[in-house]
Design a protein around this motif. Structure first.
Motif, PDB file in Angstrom:
ATOM      1  N   LEU A 306      54.592   6.618 129.289  1.00 51.28           N
ATOM      2  CA  LEU A 306      54.995   5.929 130.516  1.00 51.28           C
ATOM      3  C   LEU A 306      55.299   4.461 130.250  1.00 51.28           C
ATOM      4  CD1 LEU A 306      52.739   7.254 133.417  1.00 51.28           C
ATOM      5  CD2 LEU A 306      55.209   7.244 133.323  1.00 51.28           C
ATOM      6  N   GLU A 307      54.460   3.843 129.434  1.00 50.55           N
ATOM      7  CA  GLU A 307      54.713   2.435 129.103  1.00 50.55           C
ATOM      8  C   GLU A 307      56.061   2.286 128.398  1.00 50.55           C
ATOM      9  OE1 GLU A 307      51.301   1.411 126.830  1.00 50.55           O
ATOM     10  OE2 GLU A 307      50.109   0.772 128.572  1.00 50.55           O
ATOM     11  N   SER A 312      61.671   0.532 128.614  1.00 55.28           N
ATOM     12  CA  SER A 312      63.105   0.835 128.565  1.00 55.28           C
ATOM     13  C   SER A 312      63.769   0.536 129.901  1.00 55.28           C
ATOM     14  CB  SER A 312      63.315   2.296 128.179  1.00 55.28           C
ATOM     15  OG  SER A 312      64.678   2.631 128.200  1.00 55.28           O
ATOM     16  N   SER A 313      63.077   0.925 130.998  1.00 58.30           N
ATOM     17  CA  SER A 313      63.643   0.692 132.332  1.00 58.30           C
ATOM     18  C   SER A 313      63.754  -0.798 132.618  1.00 58.30           C
ATOM     19  CB  SER A 313      62.778   1.374 133.384  1.00 58.30           C
ATOM     20  OG  SER A 313      63.288   1.157 134.668  1.00 58.30           O
ATOM     21  N   ASN A 394      58.294   3.715 140.754  1.00 56.25           N
ATOM     22  CA  ASN A 394      57.666   5.042 140.592  1.00 56.25           C
ATOM     23  C   ASN A 394      56.925   5.138 139.270  1.00 56.25           C
ATOM     24  OD1 ASN A 394      58.655   5.846 143.067  1.00 56.25           O
ATOM     25  ND2 ASN A 394      60.503   6.792 142.199  1.00 56.25           N
ATOM     26  N   LEU A 395      57.569   4.604 138.199  1.00 59.82           N
ATOM     27  CA  LEU A 395      56.928   4.647 136.875  1.00 59.82           C
ATOM     28  C   LEU A 395      55.639   3.829 136.864  1.00 59.82           C
ATOM     29  CD1 LEU A 395      60.063   4.285 134.560  1.00 59.82           C
ATOM     30  CD2 LEU A 395      58.638   6.317 134.836  1.00 59.82           C
ATOM     31  N   LYS A 396      55.675   2.665 137.497  1.00 58.93           N
ATOM     32  CA  LYS A 396      54.466   1.830 137.534  1.00 58.93           C
ATOM     33  C   LYS A 396      53.351   2.498 138.335  1.00 58.93           C
ATOM     34  CE  LYS A 396      56.641  -2.674 136.770  1.00 58.93           C
ATOM     35  NZ  LYS A 396      56.917  -4.015 137.315  1.00 58.93           N
ATOM     36  N   ASN A 400      49.673   3.466 136.960  1.00 59.23           N
ATOM     37  CA  ASN A 400      48.397   3.096 137.611  1.00 59.23           C
ATOM     38  C   ASN A 400      47.519   4.319 137.819  1.00 59.23           C
ATOM     39  OD1 ASN A 400      49.166   0.424 137.715  1.00 59.23           O
ATOM     40  ND2 ASN A 400      50.051   0.578 139.765  1.00 59.23           N
ATOM     41  N   ALA A 401      48.158   5.446 138.228  1.00 58.02           N
ATOM     42  CA  ALA A 401      47.379   6.678 138.426  1.00 58.02           C
ATOM     43  C   ALA A 401      46.749   7.146 137.117  1.00 58.02           C
ATOM     44  CB  ALA A 401      48.278   7.761 139.015  1.00 58.02           C
TER      45      ALA A 401
END
Length: 708
Positions: A306-307, A312-313, A394-396, A400-401
């Motif tokens: 995810l990181e 990349s995003s 959404n990615l962040k 966090n989840a």
């Protein structure tokens, strides 16, 4: 002897092929009235190119063809062939004998040939002009036309004299040159018009080519930067992978050894006669702790991915923000400003209320419409920007989840570890036969935990390396889409320092990552500028620019050639005009000398001379396709026209003009002038068709003296 023979077939009264051979310097054709003597003279005119049917005593071409008589049927064509002895090459052809033939068909179609080869009338005129013969007929004096040159207008009289002096060829060449010049001038206008038409397109393409050239330069710069960046990045990732593999190898082998020892210790405990329930609990706790750690490691790996996606995003978003800033700084063209003004005028026509809310609503409506006119490019940028923001958010949230789950898993692991430590203390206090096995288990577990911690840290390094490898692959594909296969040249490049020395693996991994990040940002900037330049259409623009430029260069060369040809023709026309004037003036002087001699011979004295007259003539006009008059001499409303006037003074009479001469005197004067012309420029033959018919006996004797 120049004239050899005359051949007639189907011409007027000559139904069958008839050949007249001229073997003596003077030949006479005799016969009763109506036998066709004058037809022979007209045959000379016909074959030499006479175009006036009146001069041939006919109304149309069909009248020249034998129309049948008695048992003889009518002919389908008429032909006359004139044969010259050209052994002295008085005609400009390399033949000992030259034949000129003219054929007329019943549909009035005419054919000309020289020595049997079909030619044009102009070819016949050009051939005979140097020999001082032509269709004007000054050397062919037909019955009843002895005074034709005197009755002619001054302009026609001048043409007859020019024909006799052999100047028709110059006139014809000048006329042809003027026609060519007129056509060239039209072509110059046409070519210049074509160049004017394509000039705006060339200027547009030049601006586009300039953009393409800049894009090419940026592509070249991008290839150099990408080669440096990707070669170092590939070397760094490969070296890091090898170093990481070496780091992982030792702990993995140690962990496998400990797992074998742990399995042996567990087997020893399981084989004991009295098992400790607490030991079973410890073993169960170890399983739970292991499961918790595996879950945590899995979550950490997911967190790493995810990181990577977030990183990349964020890079993509930074690039889009840069693009948006650049586009927001674009200047608004005059056309778009005109569109805003036009939009304001359209909307203001229907505006009636002047209240503040209505005014604000009116302004908002205009600006909304203007934003639409600016194009969809900005809207697409802002719309894509919103999508990027949403995706990054959404990615962040997912990150966090995952972090919360990892925290909960770590808490659970610590709780289990705390219980395990308590049980361990209790078990260590016991002194039984399984004490050593238990100690081994605890030692092994402790060592395993330490090694697993090391491997977990190395696993995070692997995840980071995998993210870097993924970013490398995406960046390589992106660069390949922009600059093509040239980007793959980095595979053949060995990273080197500023002096060109190849870098070792340790040196490559020791290079600060900030240097690569600086190169990556520079690459991203050039990519954005390339996208703005629209480099994808470069080849088509260059191809079109080359084609249009070549077309313009061709037209330019053609225009230069046409202008040079026009200048050459103007010089030629001036030279021909000067030559005509000079030779005509000299010819008139010589004719006057001979004219005076013959005139004195005919009249026993008196004077006779030719003089050149000049008078103004209105410019000729033609009707164009629109029904309007167009002057052929556009630069001059009037043209100076030359002619020839004949002045005579008879001895012992007060007669000073042609109008006061009797019929016989006019005939003798005319014959004297024609003979004078023949003396100055002798033609190859002279045809006299009963020219003495109108003369009395005394004048006939004078005429005979003149002929002699």
């Amino acid at each position: 002897m120049y004239l050899k023979s005359l051949e007639l077939s189907g011409f007027k009264s000559f139904a069958k092929r008839s050949t007249l051979t001229f073997a003596a310097p003077i030949s006479a054709i005799v016969g009763p009235n109506g036998s066709g003597k004058s037809n022979v003279a007209e045959a000379f005119r016909f074959v030499l190119g006479e175009q006036s049917m009146k001069s041939l005593r006919s109304k149309r071409g069909e009248d020249l063809i034998f129309n049948g008589a008695g048992e003889g049927g009518r002919a389908n064509r008429a032909s006359v062939k004139l044969v010259f002895d050209n052994s002295r090459h008085f005609l400009p052809l390399d033949f000992e004998e030259v034949s000129v033939e003219r054929i007329v068909y019943r549909d009035s179609l005419n054919e000309y040939s020289i020595n049997g080869s079909k030619v044009r009338l102009k070819d016949v005129v050009e051939l005979l002009a140097p020999a001082h013969i032509g269709a004007s007929g000054h050397h062919i004096i037909s019955q009843g036309e002895a005074d034709r040159i005197l009755n002619a207008s001054s302009r026609d009289r001048k043409e007859m004299i020019e024909d006799g002096l052999g100047l028709k060829i110059y006139q014809y060449k000048r006329l042809e040159s003027e026609r060519k010049l007129l056509k060239i001038d039209e072509n110059i206008k046409s070519v210049a018009s074509l160049r004017r038409e394509i000039a705006p397109h060339i200027r547009f393409l030049e601006r586009q080519v300039e953009k393409v050239e800049k894009a090419k330069a940026m592509k070249g710069q991008l290839v150099v930067l990408c080669t440096q960046y990707f070669s170092r990045e590939e070397a760094y990732l490969s070296a890091t992978r090898r170093a990481l593999d070496e780091k992982i190898k030792g702990p993995k082998e140690a962990l496998e050894k400990l797992e074998r020892e742990l399995a042996g210790a567990k087997k020893t405990l399981e084989g004991a006669s009295s098992k400790d329930e607490r030991l079973q609990e410890v073993i169960s706790l170890e399983g739970k702790i292991k499961a918790a750690r595996e879950e945590k490691d899995s979550l950490i790996r997911d967190l790493g991915r995810l990181e990577g996606e977030i990183t990349s995003s964020e890079k993509v978003r930074a690039r889009e923000e840069t693009l948006a800033r650049e586009r927001s700084q674009e200047s608004i063209s005059a056309d778009k400003l005109e569109s805003l003004i036009s939009l304001y005028e359209q909307e203001s026509k229907g505006a009636k209320d002047v209240t503040v809310p209505a005014l604000l609503s009116f302004i908002k409506k205009i600006l909304t419409g203007f934003r639409t006119l600016l194009g969809e490019s900005w809207q697409s940028v802002f719309s894509h920007d919103e999508d990027s923001k949403k995706e990054l958010q959404n990615l962040k949230e997912a990150k966090n989840a995952l972090e919360k789950k990892i925290t909960l898993t770590e808490i659970k692991e610590k709780e289990l570890e705390s219980i395990r430590v308590s049980l361990r203390k209790e078990i260590e206090e016991e002194k039984d036969s399984s004490r050593e096995a238990e100690k081994s288990i605890f030692r092994i577990i402790a060592e395993e935990n330490k090694i697993r911690g090391t491997l977990s840290a190395l696993s995070r390094e692997e995840e980071a390396l995998a993210r870097d490898r993924g970013s490398f692959t995406r960046e390589l594909e992106d660069a390949q889409n922009i600059i093509g296969q040239a980007v793959l040249e980095f595979k053949k490049t060995i990273p080197a320092d500023s002096s060109g020395r190849a870098l070792s693996r340790e040196e490559i991994t020791a290079i600060p990552r900030e240097e690569q990040e600086t190169r990556r940002r520079e690459i991203e900037k050039i990519k954005i500028r390339l996208e703005e330049a629209g480099a994808g259409e470069g080849e088509e623009i260059l191809k079109e620019y080359k084609e249009v430029s070549e077309r313009d260069a061709f037209l330019s060369r053609e225009l230069t050639d046409l202008e040079k040809s026009a200048q050459d023709l103007r010089i030629l026309i001036n030279d021909l005009g000067e030559k005509l004037r000079t030779e005509f003036a000299d010819g008139i002087t010589k004719i006057n000398i001979e004219f005076q001699k013959f005139f004195e011979l005919m009249f026993g004295g008196g004077t006779a001379s030719l003089s050149i007259t000049r008078e103004k003539r209105a410019a000729r006009a033609e009707i164009d396709e629109n029904g309007e008059e167009v002057s052929l001499e556009a630069e001059r409303e009037e043209k100076i026209e030359e002619g020839i006037e004949v002045s005579v003074s008879l001895p012992r009479k007060r007669i000073k003009g042609l109008m006061m001469l009797s019929g016989g005197e006019r005939a003798l004067t005319s014959i004297a002038l024609l003979f004078a012309m023949s003396q100055v420029k002798p033609p190859p033959f002279v045809v006299l068709d009963e020219t003495d018919a109108a003369l009395d006996e005394a004048n006939s004797r004078k005429y005979g003296d003149m002929v002699e």
